[in-house]
Design a protein around this motif. Structure first.
Motif, PDB file in Angstrom:
ATOM      1  N   GLN A  45     -26.659  98.131 -32.190  1.00 49.38           N
ATOM      2  CA  GLN A  45     -28.029  98.685 -31.752  1.00 49.38           C
ATOM      3  C   GLN A  45     -28.230  97.590 -30.550  1.00 49.38           C
ATOM      4  OE1 GLN A  45     -30.912  98.310 -34.701  1.00 49.38           O
ATOM      5  NE2 GLN A  45     -30.778 100.385 -35.465  1.00 49.38           N
ATOM      6  N   ILE A  46     -28.240  97.904 -29.427  1.00 50.74           N
ATOM      7  CA  ILE A  46     -28.276  97.360 -28.429  1.00 50.74           C
ATOM      8  C   ILE A  46     -29.584  97.232 -27.645  1.00 50.74           C
ATOM      9  CG2 ILE A  46     -27.159  96.348 -26.452  1.00 50.74           C
ATOM     10  CD1 ILE A  46     -24.715  98.283 -27.608  1.00 50.74           C
ATOM     11  N   TRP A  47     -30.366  95.999 -27.493  1.00 47.18           N
ATOM     12  CA  TRP A  47     -31.503  95.831 -26.809  1.00 47.18           C
ATOM     13  C   TRP A  47     -31.414  95.235 -25.513  1.00 47.18           C
ATOM     14  CZ3 TRP A  47     -36.020  97.414 -29.622  1.00 47.18           C
ATOM     15  CH2 TRP A  47     -35.698  98.035 -30.913  1.00 47.18           C
ATOM     16  N   ASP A  48     -31.784  95.999 -24.294  1.00 47.29           N
ATOM     17  CA  ASP A  48     -31.531  95.380 -23.168  1.00 47.29           C
ATOM     18  C   ASP A  48     -32.733  94.937 -22.712  1.00 47.29           C
ATOM     19  OD1 ASP A  48     -30.892  95.317 -20.586  1.00 47.29           O
ATOM     20  OD2 ASP A  48     -31.235  97.400 -20.110  1.00 47.29           O
ATOM     21  N   THR A  49     -33.033  93.891 -22.202  1.00 46.41           N
ATOM     22  CA  THR A  49     -34.223  93.200 -21.818  1.00 46.41           C
ATOM     23  C   THR A  49     -34.281  93.157 -20.436  1.00 46.41           C
ATOM     24  OG1 THR A  49     -33.371  90.847 -21.727  1.00 46.41           O
ATOM     25  CG2 THR A  49     -34.313  91.990 -23.849  1.00 46.41           C
ATOM     26  N   ALA A  50     -35.720  93.068 -20.043  1.00 48.73           N
ATOM     27  CA  ALA A  50     -36.160  92.781 -18.446  1.00 48.73           C
ATOM     28  C   ALA A  50     -35.639  91.376 -18.051  1.00 48.73           C
ATOM     29  CB  ALA A  50     -37.406  93.057 -18.298  1.00 48.73           C
ATOM     30  N   GLY A  51     -35.023  91.199 -16.992  1.00 49.40           N
ATOM     31  CA  GLY A  51     -34.646  89.981 -16.668  1.00 49.40           C
ATOM     32  C   GLY A  51     -35.561  89.041 -15.758  1.00 49.40           C
ATOM     33  N   GLN A  52     -36.685  89.614 -15.325  1.00 50.52           N
ATOM     34  CA  GLN A  52     -37.503  88.849 -14.530  1.00 50.52           C
ATOM     35  C   GLN A  52     -38.066  87.432 -15.505  1.00 50.52           C
ATOM     36  OE1 GLN A  52     -40.934  90.314 -12.462  1.00 50.52           O
ATOM     37  NE2 GLN A  52     -40.709  88.794 -10.814  1.00 50.52           N
ATOM     38  N   GLU A  53     -37.954  86.385 -14.973  1.00 49.82           N
ATOM     39  CA  GLU A  53     -38.578  85.149 -15.573  1.00 49.82           C
ATOM     40  C   GLU A  53     -40.161  85.737 -16.551  1.00 49.82           C
ATOM     41  OE1 GLU A  53     -37.744  82.142 -16.206  1.00 49.82           O
ATOM     42  OE2 GLU A  53     -39.674  81.624 -16.884  1.00 49.82           O
ATOM     43  N   ARG A  54     -40.800  86.077 -15.852  1.00 50.89           N
ATOM     44  CA  ARG A  54     -42.094  86.308 -16.212  1.00 50.89           C
ATOM     45  C   ARG A  54     -42.085  87.266 -17.553  1.00 50.89           C
ATOM     46  NH1 ARG A  54     -46.122  87.666 -11.492  1.00 50.89           N
ATOM     47  NH2 ARG A  54     -44.785  85.869 -10.847  1.00 50.89           N
ATOM     48  N   PHE A  55     -41.121  88.116 -17.663  1.00 45.74           N
ATOM     49  CA  PHE A  55     -41.191  88.929 -18.640  1.00 45.74           C
ATOM     50  C   PHE A  55     -40.707  88.305 -19.749  1.00 45.74           C
ATOM     51  CE2 PHE A  55     -41.426  92.106 -15.388  1.00 45.74           C
ATOM     52  CZ  PHE A  55     -42.319  93.092 -15.853  1.00 45.74           C
ATOM     53  N   ARG A  56     -40.380  87.248 -19.794  1.00 47.43           N
ATOM     54  CA  ARG A  56     -39.707  86.425 -21.148  1.00 47.43           C
ATOM     55  C   ARG A  56     -40.715  86.370 -22.316  1.00 47.43           C
ATOM     56  NH1 ARG A  56     -35.853  81.224 -19.786  1.00 47.43           N
ATOM     57  NH2 ARG A  56     -34.914  82.406 -17.917  1.00 47.43           N
ATOM     58  N   SER A  57     -41.879  86.097 -21.780  1.00 50.46           N
ATOM     59  CA  SER A  57     -42.781  86.180 -22.690  1.00 50.46           C
ATOM     60  C   SER A  57     -43.112  87.087 -23.623  1.00 50.46           C
ATOM     61  CB  SER A  57     -44.227  85.727 -22.310  1.00 50.46           C
ATOM     62  OG  SER A  57     -44.538  86.624 -21.346  1.00 50.46           O
ATOM     63  N   VAL A  58     -42.780  88.428 -22.957  1.00 54.19           N
ATOM     64  CA  VAL A  58     -42.838  89.748 -23.665  1.00 54.19           C
ATOM     65  C   VAL A  58     -41.514  89.949 -24.331  1.00 54.19           C
ATOM     66  CG1 VAL A  58     -42.917  92.064 -23.155  1.00 54.19           C
ATOM     67  CG2 VAL A  58     -44.669  90.569 -22.231  1.00 54.19           C
ATOM     68  N   THR A  59     -40.331  89.690 -23.721  1.00 55.05           N
ATOM     69  CA  THR A  59     -39.133  90.199 -24.361  1.00 55.05           C
ATOM     70  C   THR A  59     -38.623  89.421 -25.310  1.00 55.05           C
ATOM     71  OG1 THR A  59     -38.012  88.627 -22.600  1.00 55.05           O
ATOM     72  CG2 THR A  59     -38.166  91.078 -22.033  1.00 55.05           C
ATOM     73  N   ARG A  60     -39.094  88.329 -25.701  1.00 58.31           N
ATOM     74  CA  ARG A  60     -38.972  87.395 -26.578  1.00 58.31           C
ATOM     75  C   ARG A  60     -39.301  88.135 -28.117  1.00 58.31           C
ATOM     76  NH1 ARG A  60     -41.531  81.571 -25.106  1.00 58.31           N
ATOM     77  NH2 ARG A  60     -40.041  81.045 -23.439  1.00 58.31           N
ATOM     78  N   SER A  61     -40.210  89.295 -28.081  1.00 59.35           N
ATOM     79  CA  SER A  61     -40.439  89.662 -29.403  1.00 59.35           C
ATOM     80  C   SER A  61     -39.178  90.663 -29.618  1.00 59.35           C
ATOM     81  CB  SER A  61     -41.544  90.849 -29.133  1.00 59.35           C
ATOM     82  OG  SER A  61     -42.504  90.395 -28.248  1.00 59.35           O
ATOM     83  N   TYR A  62     -38.226  90.793 -28.817  1.00 59.29           N
ATOM     84  CA  TYR A  62     -37.012  91.712 -29.107  1.00 59.29           C
ATOM     85  C   TYR A  62     -35.781  90.641 -29.740  1.00 59.29           C
ATOM     86  CZ  TYR A  62     -39.058  94.576 -25.757  1.00 59.29           C
ATOM     87  OH  TYR A  62     -40.103  95.639 -24.663  1.00 59.29           O
ATOM     88  N   TYR A  63     -36.154  89.417 -29.660  1.00 60.71           N
ATOM     89  CA  TYR A  63     -34.878  88.547 -29.767  1.00 60.71           C
ATOM     90  C   TYR A  63     -34.747  88.546 -31.475  1.00 60.71           C
ATOM     91  CZ  TYR A  63     -34.366  86.583 -25.284  1.00 60.71           C
ATOM     92  OH  TYR A  63     -34.106  86.418 -24.200  1.00 60.71           O
ATOM     93  N   ARG A  64     -35.901  88.761 -32.172  1.00 59.17           N
ATOM     94  CA  ARG A  64     -35.978  88.530 -33.689  1.00 59.17           C
ATOM     95  C   ARG A  64     -34.883  89.200 -34.581  1.00 59.17           C
ATOM     96  NH1 ARG A  64     -41.132  90.416 -35.088  1.00 59.17           N
ATOM     97  NH2 ARG A  64     -40.333  91.917 -35.449  1.00 59.17           N
ATOM     98  N   GLY A  65     -33.951  88.779 -34.914  1.00 55.27           N
ATOM     99  CA  GLY A  65     -33.041  89.247 -36.031  1.00 55.27           C
ATOM    100  C   GLY A  65     -31.933  89.799 -35.413  1.00 55.27           C
ATOM    101  N   ALA A  66     -31.461  89.283 -34.290  1.00 56.02           N
ATOM    102  CA  ALA A  66     -30.443  89.678 -33.336  1.00 56.02           C
ATOM    103  C   ALA A  66     -28.926  88.874 -33.948  1.00 56.02           C
ATOM    104  CB  ALA A  66     -30.638  89.370 -31.976  1.00 56.02           C
ATOM    105  N   ALA A  67     -27.951  89.584 -34.116  1.00 60.25           N
ATOM    106  CA  ALA A  67     -26.770  88.877 -34.627  1.00 60.25           C
ATOM    107  C   ALA A  67     -26.121  88.604 -33.363  1.00 60.25           C
ATOM    108  CB  ALA A  67     -26.125  89.962 -35.661  1.00 60.25           C
ATOM    109  N   GLY A  68     -25.912  89.323 -32.319  1.00 59.70           N
ATOM    110  CA  GLY A  68     -25.130  88.755 -31.257  1.00 59.70           C
ATOM    111  C   GLY A  68     -25.784  89.256 -29.776  1.00 59.70           C
ATOM    112  N   ALA A  69     -25.235  88.616 -28.778  1.00 60.70           N
ATOM    113  CA  ALA A  69     -26.048  88.625 -27.509  1.00 60.70           C
ATOM    114  C   ALA A  69     -24.985  88.599 -26.481  1.00 60.70           C
ATOM    115  CB  ALA A  69     -26.960  87.651 -27.461  1.00 60.70           C
ATOM    116  N   LEU A  70     -25.255  89.392 -25.290  1.00 60.64           N
ATOM    117  CA  LEU A  70     -24.250  89.335 -24.254  1.00 60.64           C
ATOM    118  C   LEU A  70     -25.087  88.439 -23.233  1.00 60.64           C
ATOM    119  CD1 LEU A  70     -22.835  91.855 -25.411  1.00 60.64           C
ATOM    120  CD2 LEU A  70     -22.521  92.555 -23.295  1.00 60.64           C
ATOM    121  N   LEU A  71     -24.648  87.264 -22.899  1.00 54.33           N
ATOM    122  CA  LEU A  71     -25.378  86.658 -21.977  1.00 54.33           C
ATOM    123  C   LEU A  71     -24.817  86.982 -20.368  1.00 54.33           C
ATOM    124  CD1 LEU A  71     -27.510  84.512 -21.176  1.00 54.33           C
ATOM    125  CD2 LEU A  71     -25.932  82.760 -21.878  1.00 54.33           C
TER     126      LEU A  71
END
Lengths: 213, 755
Positions: free
Chosen positions: A60-86
């Protein structure tokens, strides 16, 4: 093939704006390059079932917005992730420079054990390269990341990146480093019926701490 | 009943869209009408003389080149010269087509309409005389009469009344009917070749023409907004202020509507189908054909919509009071930090819209200009990626400069803080939304809470892009109309409606066992609930008021402070819609006085009128030319260029006489101004007093409300003790909103029935 799988992993795709995160995801899910795409606002997601090391794994892959200011919002998606593509863009040093910040986010917000693979995307644009392979692989080593250069355009290494990440997570489960039963691990076992069926066989030596699968 | 009128009802929205299917209206609507036929070089015979006068607003920068096939409106058979003139304020083009030409065009259109799309396009444009001139007669200025005149005119007359009162449906039907009636009349006259329809008027008055369109606002009134509308209505009496819903669009629009109604219901239906999807839904199949919204091909922005949005948001005034400001911002060197990101995003906005399809094309260039200008205008805010789709939608309807000021208003007044670093405002609104959801759809609320799905996970894109990337295009335009009129409340309501339909029943929730599945469901919303008619109806009947939102806002803000501390970024106060914006403007006007006097006359005058009216009325200055002796105007009209392109530009063909007239006017104006100034001051004082009083009353009401709630809260608490289940349900219902009457409870009852 109904949703039968042994494990379900939650993945994140993170990195600066315009590095090709959504295109990587699209390439992985659809096997084609997304020519005209919108930039991501908030989140996009996709899923695909793959076979890794004899196990079927649903990603299940969650693709987030990249712009810096979206970080505060995209943080909610991080919870419980097992892996990440940086992801960074090999033709843009700026995106490379911000990797450390992204990595910190992932480790603090998802889990310190999150399995991260570094992807230098846009490999097809080699002539415009600003970040060398060597440099990036050194960074990866220092931060205990896996590393690949990918091209969402040609599809090169895209699948490999996801699979490699999944394989590492499986290995961690097998080695007991990761406990799928623990909530927030980012890993779920397949459906209950499957679990029951496999129960007898689950003695497999592979999994010292079998999740019952 | 629903089905029958449906097609009729639809047309109103079509205003917004560049295009009613029917040929004539389309062109006219499309302000600077240039029909860019998307297709291959359709550059038929016609392309010749589309003279675009005055680049003013009407001039779409991209017009000239955009279409690969610059099949600009061609007068085809007529061969007449089409002058698309943009008057200063009005993007509406007035095309003085000779009568003969018009007639010919019309015939042509008729013939063409049935045939191949591309051709139709071309035909469409050509025949289109101008907004006001459906018939194509040079003389007719029906729509664009001065405010006063407006009422007199048949088409216009209906507007005031209807606007105010009508609900959505009512509006649709009643308005339409009237319109169609007019239309019929018009059409006939047109066909006969009669030129003069305009009862009231001096035969041609160029400038005002433009103004009239302004008046048309296609806003859908929400239930509670009665006040708003009244306000707007009152304005309209002053002049073509904002009028009500689309259906009644007075002037031009009504004509257009009528024409479109008559000529093309079927077509329009077909169109609807084609436009069902927003770009996101169109999968790469690029036919060189556009739907009426410009997707997959391209057509123009619609002048009327643009006007409405500009007046509603009051961006028009900013534009007028800051001449040259946009260019100045454009010339300034931007911060490379922002420019890089902006550049990356240029090709990622509506890639299936003709305007933005071509890399480096006009659409993308304009987008760059606007976004860059904004980062310079508000260096503290910089650029947020979510601004790009918003700007793109604006650009589809108006030239860059106007779009810029419109964007400014959205970012500063309607949605302050949404695009600022940290995105706190959107997160706060997420919390507000979630609290509202508890009232509106407890079932969905509980489900989301159990799944621990934060509101920002699904509502960020909805809110920040004002649904531009979520809804089918027809609905997008409609929602934007309502949004410009009533503000953020509309966004909340639309989102609530969507959630209610996506997660509002037990069966639906059954298929959303996990977070991912739920998110998927929210990503793939049921088509039906996004359809324009359905959606608008639901939205207008939803009992979510400004007061409620404000109350929730306070509550959530308090919570935020308790849990997360102070807000990092304090945006200005959010203004709920057009009325609030204009009220604020009026309050601030005094200090602006001196500077405005330095500005062009239009600004001044408009200020005056606004002060008097209280609502956005088109700057009288636009009617400058008409202000002069009527006969003179007539004379001008007989020339080839009846309308004046821009307030600053000298577009008039008749130089010397004009000069004199102008001087005279100048003098008159000054006198008038002085008088107005005096009147204004008096009025303002009076208003100020009234306002204060109102404010007091409101506060008192608020207090009462609050007390009531407290009481209810207490009751609830008591009840809670009686039984757990009962209390749960009660809680979900939340305290009923005072204004809503029993509506919410009814809804909730329905919801509960699912258990």
């Amino acid at each position: 093939m109904a949703e039968t799988y042994d494990f379900l992993f939650k993945f994140l795709v993170i990195g600066s704006a315009g590095t090709g995160k959504s295109c990587l995801l699209h390439q992985f899910i659809e096997n084609k390059f997304k020519q005209d795409s919108n930039h991501t606002i908030g989140v996009e997601f996709g899923s695909r079932v793959v076979t890794v090391g004899g196990k079927t794994v649903k990603l299940q892959i969650w693709d987030t917005a990249g712009q810096e200011r979206f970080r505060s919002v995209t943080r909610s998606y991080y919870r419980g992730a097992a892996g990440a593509l940086l992801v960074y863009d090999i033709t843009s040093r700026e995106t490379y420079n911000s990797l450390a910040a992204w990595l910190t986010d992932a480790r603090t917000l998802a889990s310190p054990n999150i399995v991260v693979i570094l992807c230098g995307n846009k490999k097809d644009l080699d002539p415009e390269r600003e970040v060398t392979f060597l440099e990036a692989s050194r960074f990866a080593q220092e931060n205990e990341l896996m590393f690949l250069e990918t091209s969402a355009l040609t599809g090169e290494n895209v699948e490999e990146a996801f699979l490699k990440c999944a394989r590492t997570i499986l290995n961690k489960i097998d080695s007991g480093e990761l406990d799928p039963e623990r909530t927030g691990s980012g890993v779920q076992c397949g459906d209950a019926s499957l679990r029951q069926l496999r129960q007898p066989r689950s003695a497999q030596a592979v999994a010292p701490q079998p999740c019952g699968c | 009943m629903e089905t029958g009128p449906a097609p009729l009802v639809a047309p109103p929205r079509r205003h917004g869209a560049p295009a009613a299917p029917s040929p004539p209206p389309r062109g006219s609507r499309a302000g600077p009408v240039v029909v860019v036929a998307p297709g291959p070089p359709v550059t038929t015979a016609t392309s010749a003389p589309v003279t675009r006068v005055a680049p003013g607003e009407a001039q779409p920068a991209w017009l000239p080149e955009p279409a690969p096939s610059s099949a600009t409106a061609a007068t085809g058979s007529t061969g007449g010269v089409h002058t698309l003139e943009a008057s200063p304020d009005a993007p509406k083009t007035q095309t003085p087509v000779r009568a003969a030409a018009a007639a010919a065009a019309e015939t042509e259109t008729a013939g063409a309409s049935g045939t191949e799309p591309l051709k139709t396009e071309a035909a469409r444009t050509s025949p289109v005389p101008g907004p006001g001139t459906p018939t194509g007669t040079p003389t007719r200025t029906p729509s664009r009469t001065a405010p006063g005149a407006l009422t007199a005119k048949p088409p216009l007359a209906p507007k005031p009344g209807t606007t105010v009162a009508s609900g959505v449906t009512a509006r649709g039907t009643a308005g339409q009917v009237m319109i169609s009636g007019n239309g019929a009349a018009r059409a006939t006259s047109a066909s006969t070749g009669q030129a003069l329809e305009d009862p009231s008027g001096p035969v041609t008055r160029p400038p005002e023409t433009c103004e009239a369109p302004v008046a048309v606002v296609t806003v859908t009134p929400a239930p509670e907004p009665a006040e708003n509308f009244q306000d707007l209505g009152s304005t309209s009496s002053l002049g073509p202020g904002i009028s009500g819903p689309r259906g009644q669009a007075p002037d031009t629009l009504s004509y257009l509507d009528s024409v479109s109604l008559m000529s093309g219901t079927l077509e329009s239906l077909a169109d609807d189908v084609s436009s069902l999807g927003s770009d996101s839904e169109i999968n790469g199949v690029v036919l060189r054909k556009t739907d009426k919204y410009g997707f997959l091909g391209g057509s123009q922005y619609s002048g009327s919509l643009a006007k409405a949005w500009q007046y509603l948001s009051n961006s028009k005034e900013f534009l007028e009071q800051n001449p040259g400001k946009f260019e100045e911002l454009e010339r300034a060197p931007g911060d490379p930090k922002w420019l890089d990101v902006i550049e990356k995003d240029l090709h990622r906005q509506f890639p299936f819209h003709e305007m933005f399809a071509a890399r480096g094309g006009h659409g993308q260039q304009d987008l760059y200009r606007i976004l860059k200008a904004y980062t310079i205008y508000r260096p503290d805010e910089g650029y947020c990626q979510a601004q790009a789709p918003v700007a793109a939608v604006l650009l589809m309807h108006m030239p860059a400069e106007q779009a810029f000021w419109c964007l400014v208003q959205i970012c500063d007044k309607y949605l302050p803080g949404y695009y600022s670093a940290g995105l706190e405002a959107i997160q706060l609104d997420g919390e507000i939304f979630f609290a509202l959801l508890r009232r509106i759809c407890p079932l969905a609320h509980r489900h989301l809470r159990r799944q621990r799905i934060d509101p920002v996970l699904y509502m960020t894109e909805w809110f920040m892009c004002i649904f531009a990337r979520t809804l089918p295009w027809a609905s997008v335009l409609r929602v934007w109309d309502m949004f410009f009129c009533e503000g953020v409340k509309i966004i909340f309501r639309v989102a609530l409606v969507l959630l209610r339909h996506a997660l509002g029943s037990v069966e639906k929730l059954r298929s959303c066992q996990g977070m991912y599945e739920t998110m998927e469901q929210l990503r793939n919303l049921p088509q039906q609930c996004m359809q324009e008619d359905f959606l608008v109806h639901e939205v207008t009947s939803l009992p979510v008021t400004e007061a409620l939102i404000e109350r929730e806002n306070a509550a959530q803000l308090k919570k935020w402070r308790e849990t997360r501390g102070e807000l990092q970024y304090r945006p200005s106060r959010r203004l709920h819609g057009s009325r609030a914006i204009h009220e604020e403007r009026r309050r601030q006007q005094p200090p602006l006085g001196p500077s405005s006097s330095l500005l062009s006359l239009p600004g001044l005058k408009s200020r005056g009128s606004r002060a008097a009216g209280g609502a956005p009325s088109p700057p009288p200055s636009a009617r400058r030319a008409s202000a002069g002796p009527v006969p003179g105007a007539v004379v001008t009209a007989e020339g080839l260029h009846p309308s004046l392109p821009s307030p600053t530009g000298n577009s008039t063909p008749l130089g010397s006489s004009k000069e004199m007239r102008r001087q005279e006017k100048e003098r008159q104006k000054q006198e008038k101004e002085q008088e107005k100034e005096r009147q204004k001051q008096e009025k303002e004082q009076e208003k100020e007093r009234q306002k204060q009083e109102k404010e007091r009353q409101r506060q008192e009401k608020e207090r009462q409300k609050w007390e009531k709630e407290q009481e209810k809260e207490q009751q609830k608490q008591e009840k809670k003790g009686q039984g757990r289940k009962l209390s749960l349900r009660r809680k979900a219902d939340g305290p009923p909103v005072p204004q809503d009457g029993d509506r919410p409870s009814a809804t909730e009852a329905r919801q509960d029935a699912y258990f």
